[in-house]
Motif scaffolding. Structure first.
Motif, mmCIF file in Angstrom:
data_model
loop_
_atom_site.group_PDB
_atom_site.id
_atom_site.type_symbol
_atom_site.label_atom_id
_atom_site.label_comp_id
_atom_site.label_asym_id
_atom_site.label_seq_id
_atom_site.Cartn_x
_atom_site.Cartn_y
_atom_site.Cartn_z
ATOM 1 N N LYS A 55 -49.953 8.408 -10.087
ATOM 2 C CA LYS A 55 -50.370 9.806 -10.276
ATOM 3 C C LYS A 55 -49.498 10.506 -11.313
ATOM 4 C CE LYS A 55 -50.998 12.337 -6.597
ATOM 5 N NZ LYS A 55 -50.964 12.880 -5.231
ATOM 6 N N THR A 56 -48.221 10.206 -11.325
ATOM 7 C CA THR A 56 -47.272 10.880 -12.205
ATOM 8 C C THR A 56 -47.327 10.350 -13.633
ATOM 9 O OG1 THR A 56 -45.811 11.283 -10.333
ATOM 10 C CG2 THR A 56 -44.836 11.469 -12.527
ATOM 11 N N TYR A 57 -47.442 9.051 -13.778
ATOM 12 C CA TYR A 57 -47.376 8.443 -15.107
ATOM 13 C C TYR A 57 -48.747 8.137 -15.710
ATOM 14 C CZ TYR A 57 -42.352 8.213 -14.813
ATOM 15 O OH TYR A 57 -41.022 8.555 -14.731
ATOM 16 N N GLY A 58 -49.786 8.140 -14.906
ATOM 17 C CA GLY A 58 -51.125 7.923 -15.438
ATOM 18 C C GLY A 58 -51.389 6.481 -15.825
ATOM 19 N N ALA A 59 -52.388 6.344 -16.670
ATOM 20 C CA ALA A 59 -52.901 5.019 -17.024
ATOM 21 C C ALA A 59 -52.114 4.329 -18.124
ATOM 22 C CB ALA A 59 -54.367 5.141 -17.436
ATOM 23 N N GLY A 60 -51.230 4.991 -18.778
ATOM 24 C CA GLY A 60 -50.478 4.375 -19.859
ATOM 25 C C GLY A 60 -50.580 5.195 -21.125
ATOM 26 N N ILE A 61 -50.287 4.543 -22.232
ATOM 27 C CA ILE A 61 -50.373 5.215 -23.525
ATOM 28 C C ILE A 61 -51.219 4.364 -24.458
ATOM 29 C CG2 ILE A 61 -48.163 6.416 -23.279
ATOM 30 C CD1 ILE A 61 -46.878 4.276 -25.005
ATOM 31 N N GLU A 62 -51.664 4.943 -25.530
ATOM 32 C CA GLU A 62 -52.525 4.246 -26.479
ATOM 33 C C GLU A 62 -51.845 2.966 -26.969
ATOM 34 O OE1 GLU A 62 -54.651 5.072 -30.743
ATOM 35 O OE2 GLU A 62 -54.291 6.788 -29.419
ATOM 36 N N GLY A 63 -52.576 1.883 -26.853
ATOM 37 C CA GLY A 63 -52.042 0.584 -27.249
ATOM 38 C C GLY A 63 -51.322 -0.156 -26.136
ATOM 39 N N PHE A 64 -50.941 0.558 -25.080
ATOM 40 C CA PHE A 64 -50.235 -0.035 -23.940
ATOM 41 C C PHE A 64 -50.833 0.514 -22.644
ATOM 42 C CE2 PHE A 64 -47.304 0.165 -27.512
ATOM 43 C CZ PHE A 64 -46.888 -1.171 -27.597
ATOM 44 N N PRO A 65 -52.081 0.155 -22.347
ATOM 45 C CA PRO A 65 -52.764 0.761 -21.194
ATOM 46 C C PRO A 65 -52.152 0.425 -19.835
ATOM 47 C CG PRO A 65 -54.054 -1.041 -22.084
ATOM 48 C CD PRO A 65 -52.903 -0.826 -23.030
ATOM 49 N N ASP A 66 -51.432 -0.677 -19.735
ATOM 50 C CA ASP A 66 -50.869 -1.054 -18.436
ATOM 51 C C ASP A 66 -49.348 -0.913 -18.373
ATOM 52 O OD1 ASP A 66 -50.212 -3.167 -20.105
ATOM 53 O OD2 ASP A 66 -50.744 -4.714 -18.649
ATOM 54 N N ILE A 67 -48.798 -0.093 -19.239
ATOM 55 C CA ILE A 67 -47.345 0.065 -19.355
ATOM 56 C C ILE A 67 -46.674 0.486 -18.032
ATOM 57 C CG2 ILE A 67 -47.468 2.449 -20.156
ATOM 58 C CD1 ILE A 67 -45.156 1.931 -21.995
#
Length: 143
Positions: A55-67
């Motif tokens: 919930k806090t960090y979400g799905a990731g960032i562009e290029g690193f969806p599972d970070i």
């Protein structure tokens, strides 16, 4: 040429890079709504992180969806237990943001994200407290 490049990067970073100095929680917890916890609650908070981190960090960032799908807990302890160690500065932040009483009822959780591409993204610090009504919640994400 190197000086010009260095100067351009420095100036650009001053205007466009996010500043940690201005990081603050959107809203402080309400003291009367917080439950008193202790180090004995560590196992409970560890279980709650399974819901709170996504919930806090979400799905990731562009290029690193599972970070942020895998993490390790570096530290999980009540802020008063940080006094006298290198993590005490986070306690100071919490007191500055929301007052000594809120900080005293809150926890520091430091995380490591092994799938992160760099050192800056590989660490996380969140401040948590336990609501009498709703359980554990994150009230501030530093990284």
């Amino acid at each position: 040429m190197k000086k010009l490049t260095l100067m351009t990067i420095t100036i650009t970073s001053l205007f466009f890079a996010p500043s940690q100095g201005f990081a603050q929680p959107e809203k402080c917890p309400v003291l009367s709504e917080l439950e008193t916890t202790s180090i004995k609650d560590r196992e409970e908070i560890t279980r709650a992180l399974n819901t709170l981190i996504p919930k806090t960090y979400g799905a990731g960032i562009e290029g690193f969806p599972d970070i942020y799908t895998k993490w390790n807990i570096v530290t999980a302890k009540p802020f008063p237990k940080t006094v006298g160690d290198e993590e005490e500065a986070y306690f100071g932040m919490a007191k500055t943001f929301c007052g000594k009483e809120i900080a005293a009822k809150s926890w520091l959780v430091r995380l490591e994200f092994p799938k992160a591409p760099g050192a800056n993204l590989a660490q996380g610090q969140i401040f948590l407290a336990k609501s009498k009504e709703k359980g554990w919640f994150v009230w501030f994400r530093y990284h």
